[in-house]
Design an enzyme around this catalytic site. Structure first.
Site, PDB file in Angstrom:
ATOM      1  CE  LYS A  78      -3.975   1.330   4.595  1.00  0.00           C
ATOM      2  NZ  LYS A  78      -3.665   0.872   3.226  1.00  0.00           N
ATOM      3  CB  SER A  92      -0.939   0.011   1.210  1.00  0.00           C
ATOM      4  OG  SER A  92      -0.214  -0.014   2.414  1.00  0.00           O
TER       5      SER A  92
END
EC number: 3.4.21.53
Length: 820
Positions: free
Chosen positions: A743, A700
C-alpha cells in the site's frame, strides 16, 4: 438308532413309478419312528437306497418294515456324530415308505426308501427307539397355468438339461427320465435331490414351504452348477491347447535364439545380465535392493513375448535410472553466493539472507534437511527466476514444475504400475531426468492447484513438503521409499488464501513485496534494457537510455508491483529501434523522455488526477490486490431526501458493513464534530467507489469511508496528497490491516505525501526499508477522531454548497440502505 447312507449326493436319485400317488398329511400317522441319516436329504417322490449299519437302526427298520413300513427320515446336523440326540437332528424331514429290505451277509441291511411327504418334528415321545410327534406340510405345487410359474418351470427344465449336457459321466437315460416328469411338485423335488449342493443347502430347500421360493433357489443352484461345469470344460480345453502352444513356442524360441546368436543381437537373457550388472553399481538402501531382486526374479520367469514382460522391464529400468544416493556437492563460498544473487536480482534482501543462512548452517553441520521455502508476492517481482539463481549459487541442478491448473493427484504421486499407461509422478520423473537426488525444485504457482474427481494434488504435496516425512516419500509407481529430504523445494505463490492450511503450515513463507520506482529503474538499467537490446538484435553501445527516460516508462506507462509490464514497454521501445535500424534510419544515441513519448504515445496513467482536494467528500484510500498495492477513492455526495444511504461501485459484504458502521458512528458523534443532526434526516447520502467494474471488498477502507462522510457533512476540505487505510469499529476504534508495504508503494507511485495508519501497524513500518518510506509522513491514529484531526482542514472548501436545514421535523426514512 443311527444310520449311514452310502449313496452319493451327486448321484441321480431313483424316480418313483407314480409320484403323484403319495401319502398326504391327512393319511399319514401323527407319530413316527425317526431314522437319522448322514449326508443325505430325502425329498418327496424320490426313491433312494440306504444302507443301515448300526444295530439300533437295524432294529428300528425291521420293526417298521414289519408294521406299516413307514418311518421318518431326518438328516443329522453333525454327520460325524455316532449317536445323535433329538436336538442334534434337523427339525424338518420326510416321511418314507420302505419299498424293499435286503439282508446282507455281514449283518447290515439295505432298504429302498420312497419319500412321501415332508414333516416338522413337534415333540420327542421316546428316545429308544426315537419316536416323535410330527406335523405334515401341505404340499403346494407350481401352477403351470400361471405364466410366471410356467416360465419358472421351463427355466428349471432348461437349466437341468444344460447340466446333463455338461456332465458326460451321467448316462443318456437321465435325459429321458427328466423329460418323463410331468408333476411340477415332483420336478422340483427330483431336481433338488440331484443338484450338487452341500447338506445344509439341500436341507434349506427341503424346509422351504413356498413352492415358488423353493423353485427360485433351486434354479439359482442349477445355474451356478452349469456355470461351474462350463468353466471346468473351458479349462480342460485351454489346458490341452496350452500344451500344444507351449511346445510350439519352445521350438520357435529356440529358433529365435539361434537367429539372434547369428545376428549378434541381445535376447531376453542378455537383458537380464545387463540389468543385474547395472544394479551392482547402485548405492541404494537394502530394502530397495531386495525389492529390485524380487522384480528381477519376476522378470526372469516372465515370457518375453507376454505383455507383462515390457511392463516389468520398464519398471526395473526405471529403478536403475533413479539417482539413488547421488548428490551434487554444494558450494560453500558465501561471498561468491551473495555476489551471484545480487547480480541476478536487485533488492529482495530477505530471501538472499535466508539462503545464505541455510548455506552457513549446512557448511557447519554438513547434514541438514533442506527447508521448504514459499516465495509469496505479486506477479513480476522475480519469484520464479530467483529459483534458478539459487540453484546456480548452490551449484545444484535446477527443476521447475508448474502447478497451475494441476488437478490430478497422480501428477504428484504417479499411477500404480499395473494400470495401462502407468507413469511415475512428476517429482520422481524430474529427479530421474536431472540425475541427482538434491536438486533445487521450483514448485511454481502452488496457490493455483485445484482438485476434482481424480483427487486433490495439494493433499499429495503434504508428504512432499514436510521435512519430517519426505525422507520416506513413496511414489505409487515406484512402490519403494525415496529420500527427498536433501531436495531444496522453493514454492511460489501470488496468494496464500487458496493454499490448503495444512500445506501452508509446512512451508516457510517469505514475502516478496513490490519494487519502488528507484528499484524499478535500477532493475531496468541492469537487467531489462540490456536483455531487450540483445533479443532485438541491438548492441548495448548503440543505444543508451537515461534514468529520466526509465522513470517516465515506469511512472506513465505502468502501474504494478513487479517489472513484467515495464519489460513489455521496454520491449516495445526496442522493437521500434530495431525497425528503424533495419530501415537504415539513424538511431538516437541516447533515449530521452521525449523520445519515449514519441514511441509509446501519451501517458497511460496520470498521477495528478487524484490530487484534487477542492471537493468535499473525496478521500484517497489504500488497497491491496493480488497484483500488489493500489489506491482506492471514496466519494460521498449529499442530496435532498429522507436519510437514505446508497452504496455503489461493486462492493462486497464486508465493505458495505464498514460503510454502515461508519455512518452509525458519525451520527452518534454529530454534535462533537459539528454536524446538525437534522442533516441525517433531510439529506440522502450516496457513497461511490470509482472503477465500478472492479469488485472491491475488505475492511481496510473503513476510516476512509468515515472521513469521506465527515467531509461531506461538514463541507471541510481534505488534506492534499493524503491517503489512509484501517478498519473502523462501532466504537470509533481504528484497527490494523495487512499489506502495508504494498500500500505504501502504491501511495508513493500516486504521489501521496501523508499516510494515516493504526498504531498497531507500526511493526510493519519498522520492517520496511527506509528507501520505501522516503518522502512519506506516517500518522498513527488510534481513533477516528485522530483521523479527522489529521485529514480535515479547518477552512471550508472554496465556494461551499450551503446545506439548508428545515426547522420542522421531516419523517426519517429509517435505516434504508440501497446498494447499486
Amino acid at each position: 438308532m443311527l444310520s449311514d447312507s452310502n449313496s452319493q449326493p451327486e448321484a441321480i436319485a431313483i424316480m418313483a413309478a407314480d409320484p403323484d400317488h403319495l401319502l398326504r398329511g391327512d393319511d399319514a400317522p401323527p407319530t413316527l419312528p425317526i431314522l437319522p441319516v448322514r449326508n443325505t436329504v430325502l425329498f418327496p417322490g424320490v426313491v433312494l437306497p440306504v444302507t443301515v449299519t448300526r444295530k439300533k437302526s437295524v432294529k428300528l427298520v425291521r420293526k417298521a418294515y414289519a408294521a406299516d413300513k413307514l418311518l421318518g427320515v431326518v438328516a443329522q446336523l453333525n454327520p460325524d456324530a455316532d449317536e445323535p440326540a433329538a436336538d442334534e437332528l434337523h427339525a424338518v424331514g420326510t416321511l418314507a415308505r420302505i419299498l424293499k429290505l435286503l439282508e446282507q451277509p455281514d449283518g447290515q441291511i439295505t432298504i429302498i426308501l420312497q419319500g412321501q411327504v415332508r414333516f416338522a418334528v413337534e415333540e420327542q415321545i421316546s428316545f429308544t427307539p426315537l419316536v416323535a410327534r410330527v406335523s405334515y406340510f401341505s404340499e403346494v405345487a407350481l401352477n403351470p397355468d400361471i405364466p410366471s410359474e410356467f416360465a419358472l418351470l421351463q427355466a428349471l427344465r432348461e437349466a437341468a438339461t444344460k447340466v446333463l449336457e455338461l456332465t458326460p459321466e451321467i448316462p443318456m437315460e437321465a435325459r429321458a427320465m427328466l423329460d418323463g416328469i410331468q408333476s411340477p411338485a415332483f420336478l422340483t423335488h427330483f431336481l433338488s435331490s440331484n443338484v450338487q449342493l452341500d447338506l445344509p443347502a439341500k436341507q434349506k430347500l427341503l424346509e422351504l414351504a413356498d413352492p415358488e421360493a423353493q423353485a427360485r433357489q433351486l434354479l439359482e443352484a442349477l445355474l451356478s452348477q452349469a456355470e461351474l461345469l462350463e468353466i471346468k470344460q473351458d479349462i480342460r480345453s485351454k489346458t490341452h491347447t496350452g500344451i500344444d502352444a507351449q511346445q510350439r513356442e519352445y521350438f520357435l524360441r529356440q529358433q529365435l535364439k539361434t537367429l539372434q546368436d547369428e545376428l549378434g543381437q541381445d535376447g531376453a537373457e542378455e537383458d537380464v545380465h545387463r540389468l543385474k550388472a547395472r544394479a551392482e553399481t547402485k548405492k541404494w538402501p537394502e530394502a530397495v535392493a531386495a525389492h529390485f531382486k524380487k522384480e528381477m526374479e519376476k522378470l526372469t520367469r516372465t515370457n518375453p513375448m507376454a505383455p507383462d514382460y515390457s511392463v516389468s522391464l520398464n519398471y526395473v529400468e526405471f529403478l536403475l535410472d533413479l539417482p539413488w544416493g547421488e548428490f551434487t556437492k554444494d558450494k560453500f563460498n558465501l561471498k561468491q553466493t551473495k555476489k551471484i544473487l545480487d547480480a541476478d536480482h536487485f533488492g529482495i534482501e530477505k530471501v538472499k539472507e535466508r539462503i545464505l543462512e541455510y548455506l552457513a548452517v549446512l557448511k557447519l553441520k554438513q547434514d541438514l534437511k533442506a527447508p521448504i521455502l514459499c516465495l509469496y508476492g505479486p506477479p513480476g517481482v522475480g519469484k520464479t527466476s530467483l529459483g534458478r539463481s539459487i540453484a546456480t549459487a548452490l551449484g545444484r541442478k535446477y527443476i521447475r514444475m508448474s502447478l497451475g491448473g494441476v488437478r490430478d493427484e497422480a501428477e504428484i504421486r504417479g499411477h500404480r504400475k499395473t494400470y495401462v499407461g502407468a507413469m511415475p509422478g512428476r517429482i520422481i520423473s524430474q529427479i530421474k531426468k536431472v540425475g541427482v537426488s538434491n536438486p533445487v525444485i521450483i514448485l511454481d504457482e502452488i496457490d493455483k492447484v485445484s482438485s476434482d474427481f481424480r483427487g486433490d494434488p495439494s493433499s499429495a504435496l503434504l508428504e512432499v513438503l514436510d521435512p519430517e516425512q519426505n525422507a520416506t516419500f513413496t511414489d505409487n509407481y515406484l512402490e519403494v521409499e525415496y529420500d527427498l529430504s536433501k531436495v531444496l523445494f522453493i514454492a511460489t505463490a501470488n496468494s496464500l488464501d487458496t493454499i490448503q492450511p495444512a500445506l501452508r503450515d509446512r512451508m516457510e513463507i517469505i514475502d516478496l513485496t513490490g519494487y519502488t520506482q528507484e528499484e524499478k529503474v535500477q532493475i531496468a538499467r541492469k537487467h531489462l534494457w540490456p536483455k531487450q537490446l540483445k533479443e532485438h538484435g541491438l548492441g548495448e553501445a548503440e543505444v543508451k537510455i537515461t534514468d529520466a527516460a526509465l522513470h517516465r516508462v515506469a511512472d506513465d506507462y505502468t502501474r504494478e508491483s513487479g517489472v513484467r509490464g515495464l519489460e513489455r514497454k521496454l520491449a516495445a521501445v526496442t522493437r521500434n529501434l530495431a525497425r528503424r535500424k533495419a530501415g537504415k534510419e539513424v538511431l538516437p544515441p541516447v533515449m530521452e523522455p521525449a523520445e519515449i513519448r514519441k514511441i509509446l504515445g501519451a501517458a497511460i496513467f496520470d498521477r495528478d488526477q487524484y490530487q484534487d482536494n477542492d471537493t468535499a467528500g473525496v478521500v484517497t484510500g489504500l488497497a491491496w490486490t493480488s497484483v500488489g498495492g493500489d489506491i482506492l477513492f471514496v466519494e460521498s455526495l449529499l442530496s435532498r431526501g429522507r436519510g437514505k444511504l446508497t452504496l455503489s461501485g461493486q462492493l462486497g459484504d464486508v465493505m458495505k458493513e464498514s460503510a454502515i458502521t461508519a455512518l452509525s458512528y458519525l451520527r452518534s458523534r454529530a454534535d462533537e464534530i459539528g454536524i446538525d443532526y437534522r442533516l441525517f434526516e433531510q439529506y440522502d447520502l450516496h457513497i461511490h467507489f470509482p472503477e465500478g467494474a472492479v469488485p472491491k471488498d475488505g475492511p481496510s477502507a473503513g476510516i476512509a469511508i468515515f472521513t469521506s462522510m465527515a467531509s461531506a457533512f461538514t463541507q471541510r476540505r481534505i488534506r492534499a496528497k493524503l491517503a489512509m487505510t484501517g478498519e473502523i469499529t462501532l466504537r470509533g476504534k481504528v484497527l490494523p490491516v495487512g499489506g502495508i508495504k504494498e500500500k505504501l508503494l502504491a501511495a508513493r507511485r500516486a504521489g501521496m505525501k501523508d499516510i494515516i495508519l493504526c498504531p498497531k501497524n507500526r511493526k510493519d513500518i519498522e520492517e520496511i526499508p527506509e528507501d520505501y518510506l522516503k518522502g512519506l509522513t506516517i500518522h498513527y491514529a488510534d481513533r477516528v477522531d485522530d483521523v479527522l484531526r489529521v485529514a480535515l482542514l479547518d477552512e471550508l472548501v472554496p465556494h461551499p454548497q450551503k446545506l439548508p436545514v428545515r426547522d420542522e421535523p421531516v419523517p426519517a426514512a429509517g435505516p434504508s440502505v440501497e446498494v447499486q
